[in-house]
Enzyme design. Structure first.
Site, PDB file in Angstrom:
ATOM      1  N   ASP A 109       0.815  -1.206   0.000  1.00 56.06           N
ATOM      2  CA  ASP A 109       0.000   0.000   0.000  1.00 56.06           C
ATOM      3  C   ASP A 109       0.852   1.261   0.000  1.00 56.06           C
ATOM      4  O   ASP A 109       1.540   1.557   0.975  1.00 56.06           O
ATOM      5  CB  ASP A 109      -0.914  -0.021   1.234  1.00 56.06           C
ATOM      6  CG  ASP A 109      -1.927   1.108   1.231  1.00 56.06           C
ATOM      7  OD1 ASP A 109      -2.079   1.766   0.185  1.00 56.06           O
ATOM      8  OD2 ASP A 109      -2.572   1.327   2.269  1.00 56.06           O
ATOM      9  N   ASP A 137      -2.246   8.048  -6.134  1.00 58.02           N
ATOM     10  CA  ASP A 137      -2.444   6.859  -5.314  1.00 58.02           C
ATOM     11  C   ASP A 137      -2.715   5.649  -6.196  1.00 58.02           C
ATOM     12  O   ASP A 137      -3.692   5.621  -6.936  1.00 58.02           O
ATOM     13  CB  ASP A 137      -3.615   7.089  -4.358  1.00 58.02           C
ATOM     14  CG  ASP A 137      -3.876   5.869  -3.475  1.00 58.02           C
ATOM     15  OD1 ASP A 137      -2.904   5.185  -3.113  1.00 58.02           O
ATOM     16  OD2 ASP A 137      -5.045   5.612  -3.165  1.00 58.02           O
TER      17      ASP A 137
END
Length: 435
Positions: A124, A331
């Site tokens: 992540d 992201d």
């Protein structure tokens, strides 16, 4: 480009691609007998395999799911992720941390400890801490693999709350015996609590020799719960904070990493995440835009100046994070590109004015959708970052959400901006966190 039902399936990503990143999850198989030290990695760089969660190579792969089931699931994860960027209120014994739980779309198979113990964890880029569930577990979510036993590792080391390592991790506090404890919570109610420690971390690389990194700060979770999949055991944080894997590798890889996210049509194939000298993006067509430092340091902030639809340039004047610079987060873990309401409305109007096709209703959150059985031209859309113009392809801007419906991959949200992974597909995206 003129698109019909056949051609659109070739050029538009089935939204399960959303699964792409959700930076991002890689699968590193820990194999081989010889080790590559981090010093050698600094000299040569190294690469790891990047596997989409919906690929047959992924342990999360479900052959019973249809393409559009995966699209629906990816949409849900994309919108949920926005709320997870926003911290929840916690008690004084817990941390207020802007990180995302269980939204990773790629898995990272790493090994920790001595001897090496394999774990699958969500990779992540929107979080920092590396943590896994550990024995003994007072409260753990179900996982398929065995729990990590820190007492079985000869290189596992706990920290007291007075150490600098304890200070590198957000949300720490002292236990009654003076040991450093961490507590992270997520916007969806997921959480992890445990002790801050260090251990040896091993990454397999496409060079054939595993990369061994000693004394990596990590969290050993003894109390964890929430919306975690049973195929995972924790999170590998790749953000910009002090405790992330990228920051801990730091100068040994010169602060560089890169990835290329394959379209879902490439399911079964894999791409690479590169570190160090192998991560340099250069050559004809390469463009560069500054990373802007601001709070929280976990996220990678860019400056969006405008988005053009054909020759219509729409200036981006919003300040969702309070400044003109660093006004959008890039992201790999968010599927759609999410934009403030008013700016999105201008963008949608410009795109709609250039498409002559019947509009249809799409999934919740996708406002501009068309009948994919009708031929229509997708207009050129260019994203203008500071110093870098990125011309998107049809697979970046429209997505098939069913056999007959194609939708714009941009969506409105109140006072927020995220550059998602559909817009990043088929681009080599490199980060230089030092320069």
């Amino acid at each position: 480009m003129i698109l019909n039902t056949q051609t659109i399936s070739k050029y538009l990503l089935p939204l399960t691609m959303a699964a792409i990143v959700s930076l991002l999850a890689f699968v590193f198989a820990i194999v081989g007998l010889s080790n590559l030290s981090i010093i050698q990695a600094q000299k040569d760089g190294f690469s790891v395999e990047l596997i989409h969660r919906d690929s047959p190579k992924s342990p999360l792969y479900n052959h019973l799911d249809t393409t559009y089931n995966r699209v629906t699931n990816a949409l849900r994860r994309s919108f949920n992720r926005v709320h997870r960027f926003k911290p929840t209120s916690v008690t004084t014994m817990e941390a207020e941390v802007d990180i995302i739980a269980d939204s990773g779309e790629y898995l990272m198979n790493i090994a920790i400890g001595s001897p090496a113990f394999d774990i699958f964890a969500i990779a992540d880029t929107g979080s920092d801490l590396i943590w896994t569930q550990c024995k003994p577990c007072s409260q753990c979510f179900p996982q398929n693999g065995p729990l990590f036993d820190p007492t079985a590792s000869s290189t596992y080391k706990k920290f007291s709350c007075r150490t600098s390592q304890c200070g590198d991790v957000e949300g720490t506090y002292c236990s009654r015996n003076g040991s450093c404890q961490y507590s992270v919570s997520y916007g969806d109610g997921s959480y992890s609590n445990g002790e801050v420690a260090s251990d040896t971390l091993t990454l397999d690389s496409t060079t054939g020799s595993p990369v061994v990194v000693p004394n990596v700060i990590m969290g050993c979770g003894h109390d964890n719960d929430g919306s975690f999949d049973e195929n995972t055991s924790g999170i590998i944080g790749l953000g910009g904070g002090d405790s992330s894997l990228i920051s801990q590798l730091g100068t040994t890889v010169d602060g560089k990493f890169s990835y290329c996210l394959l379209p879902f049509s490439e399911a079964g194939n894999s791409s690479k995440m590169n570190f160090g000298s192998d991560a340099i993006v250069s050559g004809n067509g390469a463009v560069s835009t500054p990373l802007t430092k601001q709070s929280p340091q976990t996220f990678y902030f860019l400056t969006l100046e405008a988005i053009s639809v054909g020759t219509n340039r729409i200036k981006f004047t919003d300040k969702p994070f309070g400044t003109d610079q660093g006004n959008i987060i890039i992201d790999s873990g968010t599927t759609l590109t999410l934009l403030p309401d008013e700016f999105y409305s201008e963008l949608e109007s410009a795109v709609s004015s250039m498409i002559n096709a019947p509009k249809v209703n799409g999934p919740e959150g996708l406002n501009l959708c068309y009948d994919a059985t009708t031929e229509f031209a997708v207009p050129d859309i260019t994203v203008h970052f500071s110093g870098a113009d990125v011309k998107l392809q049809p697979l970046n801007t429209f997505v098939l959400v069913s056999e007959t419906v194609a939708c714009l991959t941009f969506s409105p949200v109140p006072n927020f901006a995220i550059y998602g992974n559909l817009a990043q597909m088929n681009f080599l995206v490199g980060y230089d966190t030092i320069k």
